[in-house]
Design an enzyme around this catalytic site. Structure first.
Site, PDB file in Angstrom:
ATOM      1  N   HIS A 100      12.567  -1.831   2.907  1.00  0.00           N
ATOM      2  CA  HIS A 100      11.910  -0.584   3.309  1.00  0.00           C
ATOM      3  C   HIS A 100      12.793   0.572   2.886  1.00  0.00           C
ATOM      4  O   HIS A 100      14.001   0.545   3.130  1.00  0.00           O
ATOM      5  CB  HIS A 100      11.650  -0.547   4.818  1.00  0.00           C
ATOM      6  CG  HIS A 100      10.732  -1.639   5.252  1.00  0.00           C
ATOM      7  ND1 HIS A 100       9.376  -1.567   5.045  1.00  0.00           N
ATOM      8  CD2 HIS A 100      10.982  -2.840   5.812  1.00  0.00           C
ATOM      9  CE1 HIS A 100       8.821  -2.678   5.482  1.00  0.00           C
ATOM     10  NE2 HIS A 100       9.771  -3.479   5.943  1.00  0.00           N
ATOM     11  N   ARG A 155      11.993   5.602  13.160  1.00  0.00           N
ATOM     12  CA  ARG A 155      10.702   6.256  12.990  1.00  0.00           C
ATOM     13  C   ARG A 155       9.780   5.931  14.156  1.00  0.00           C
ATOM     14  O   ARG A 155      10.237   5.574  15.240  1.00  0.00           O
ATOM     15  CB  ARG A 155      10.106   5.841  11.636  1.00  0.00           C
ATOM     16  CG  ARG A 155      11.007   6.328  10.476  1.00  0.00           C
ATOM     17  CD  ARG A 155      10.417   6.124   9.129  1.00  0.00           C
ATOM     18  NE  ARG A 155       9.181   6.889   8.984  1.00  0.00           N
ATOM     19  CZ  ARG A 155       8.265   6.626   8.069  1.00  0.00           C
ATOM     20  NH1 ARG A 155       8.436   5.629   7.217  1.00  0.00           N
ATOM     21  NH2 ARG A 155       7.172   7.355   7.984  1.00  0.00           N
ATOM     22  N   GLU A 157      12.807  -8.638   2.452  1.00  0.00           N
ATOM     23  CA  GLU A 157      11.909  -7.532   2.788  1.00  0.00           C
ATOM     24  C   GLU A 157      12.696  -6.235   2.692  1.00  0.00           C
ATOM     25  O   GLU A 157      13.810  -6.146   3.203  1.00  0.00           O
ATOM     26  CB  GLU A 157      11.362  -7.705   4.206  1.00  0.00           C
ATOM     27  CG  GLU A 157      10.416  -6.588   4.598  1.00  0.00           C
ATOM     28  CD  GLU A 157       9.816  -6.811   5.981  1.00  0.00           C
ATOM     29  OE1 GLU A 157       8.981  -7.717   6.115  1.00  0.00           O
ATOM     30  OE2 GLU A 157      10.200  -6.077   6.910  1.00  0.00           O
ATOM     31  N   ASN A 209       8.190  -5.087  -0.403  1.00  0.00           N
ATOM     32  CA  ASN A 209       7.999  -3.968   0.504  1.00  0.00           C
ATOM     33  C   ASN A 209       6.518  -4.001   0.860  1.00  0.00           C
ATOM     34  O   ASN A 209       5.681  -3.521   0.097  1.00  0.00           O
ATOM     35  CB  ASN A 209       8.368  -2.641  -0.151  1.00  0.00           C
ATOM     36  CG  ASN A 209       8.246  -1.477   0.813  1.00  0.00           C
ATOM     37  OD1 ASN A 209       7.531  -1.548   1.803  1.00  0.00           O
ATOM     38  ND2 ASN A 209       8.943  -0.391   0.507  1.00  0.00           N
ATOM     39  N   PRO A 233       0.794  -1.224   0.000  1.00  0.00           N
ATOM     40  CA  PRO A 233       0.000   0.000   0.000  1.00  0.00           C
ATOM     41  C   PRO A 233       0.828   1.276   0.000  1.00  0.00           C
ATOM     42  O   PRO A 233       1.829   1.383   0.701  1.00  0.00           O
ATOM     43  CB  PRO A 233      -0.833  -0.091   1.283  1.00  0.00           C
ATOM     44  CG  PRO A 233      -0.463  -1.334   1.966  1.00  0.00           C
ATOM     45  CD  PRO A 233       0.505  -2.081   1.144  1.00  0.00           C
ATOM     46  N   ASN A 234       0.385   2.202  -0.816  1.00  0.00           N
ATOM     47  CA  ASN A 234       0.898   3.560  -0.918  1.00  0.00           C
ATOM     48  C   ASN A 234       2.245   3.688  -1.612  1.00  0.00           C
ATOM     49  O   ASN A 234       2.706   4.797  -1.834  1.00  0.00           O
ATOM     50  CB  ASN A 234       0.946   4.247   0.459  1.00  0.00           C
ATOM     51  CG  ASN A 234      -0.419   4.381   1.066  1.00  0.00           C
ATOM     52  OD1 ASN A 234      -1.343   4.845   0.409  1.00  0.00           O
ATOM     53  ND2 ASN A 234      -0.568   3.942   2.307  1.00  0.00           N
ATOM     54  N   TYR A 259      10.438   9.597   1.919  1.00  0.00           N
ATOM     55  CA  TYR A 259      10.550   8.646   0.818  1.00  0.00           C
ATOM     56  C   TYR A 259      11.214   9.207  -0.436  1.00  0.00           C
ATOM     57  O   TYR A 259      11.423   8.474  -1.400  1.00  0.00           O
ATOM     58  CB  TYR A 259       9.162   8.103   0.457  1.00  0.00           C
ATOM     59  CG  TYR A 259       8.519   7.376   1.609  1.00  0.00           C
ATOM     60  CD1 TYR A 259       8.981   6.138   2.013  1.00  0.00           C
ATOM     61  CD2 TYR A 259       7.468   7.946   2.317  1.00  0.00           C
ATOM     62  CE1 TYR A 259       8.416   5.470   3.089  1.00  0.00           C
ATOM     63  CE2 TYR A 259       6.889   7.285   3.389  1.00  0.00           C
ATOM     64  CZ  TYR A 259       7.371   6.051   3.768  1.00  0.00           C
ATOM     65  OH  TYR A 259       6.803   5.398   4.830  1.00  0.00           O
TER      66      TYR A 259
END
Length: 142
Positions: free
Chosen positions: A101, A108, A99, A74, A9-10, A22
Site C-alpha cells: 500500500h 487513515r 501486499e 496492491n 482499482p484506481n 498518493y
C-alpha cells in the site's frame, strides 16, 4: 525470477486522485520504476492493473501455472473486503506474495486499517510510497 505485480482499482489514477495521499507521480511512472528495478535485478516482471475483482482473481489463478515465482499486489479498496481475492492468494501456496500500500493505511480511516487479503500474503508493506513496491520486490528474493 518471474514477478507478477498486480494493481487493483484506481491505481491507474495515480497522479490524478488524492495527490496529498498518493503523490504526484502517475501510473506510468510507477510502471517504469518497477520495470527498471526488474531489469537491474535480472527479473522478468509483468504489470497487471484492473478495476474489476474477477479479472484480478483470474490473473491470480493463471499465476498458478504460468511460472510466476513472486507476486506483489496492491488490491486497492478490495484489501478491506474481498475474501475472494484472499482465497485466490491463499491458493497460491508455493508463490511468495507481498501486499503493498502506498499510503500508511494504519493512520487513515478506520476501514482502511483492516486487510482481509494480508493474511493470505507472506508480508505487508505500507506507508513507504511508491518505493514500497521496490521493497516488496527485494523481499521476494529472500
Amino acid at each position: 525470477m518471474k514477478i507478477l505485480v498486480i494493481n487493483g482499482p484506481n491505481l491507474n489514477f495515480l497522479g490524478i486522485r488524492e495527490k496529498a495521499v498518493y503523490g504526484n507521480q502517475d501510473y506510468d511512472y510507477l510502471c517504469n520504476m518497477i520495470k527498471e528495478k526488474a531489469e537491474k535485478d535480472g527479473d522478468e516482471v509483468e504489470l497487471y492493473q484492473s478495476n474489476h475483482e474477477g479479472a484480478i482473481i483470474d490473473r491470480l489463478q493463471a499465476a498458478y501455472s504460468d511460472g510466476t515465482e513472486g507476486i506483489v499486489i496492491n488490491p486497492g479498496a478490495y484489501t478491506h473486503y474481498s475474501y475472494a481475492i484472499h482465497d485466490a492468494l491463499k491458493s497460491l501456496e508455493d508463490i511468495t506474495k507481498v501486499e503493498i500500500h502506498i499510503s500508511d493505511i494504519q493512520s487513515r480511516e478506520d476501514f482502511r486499517k483492516v486487510s482481509v487479503t494480508a493474511p493470505a500474503c507472506d508480508k505487508q508493506i505500507y506507508g513507504h510510497g511508491l518505493n514500497g513496491y521496490l521493497e516488496a520486490m527485494d523481499y521476494l528474493h529472500f
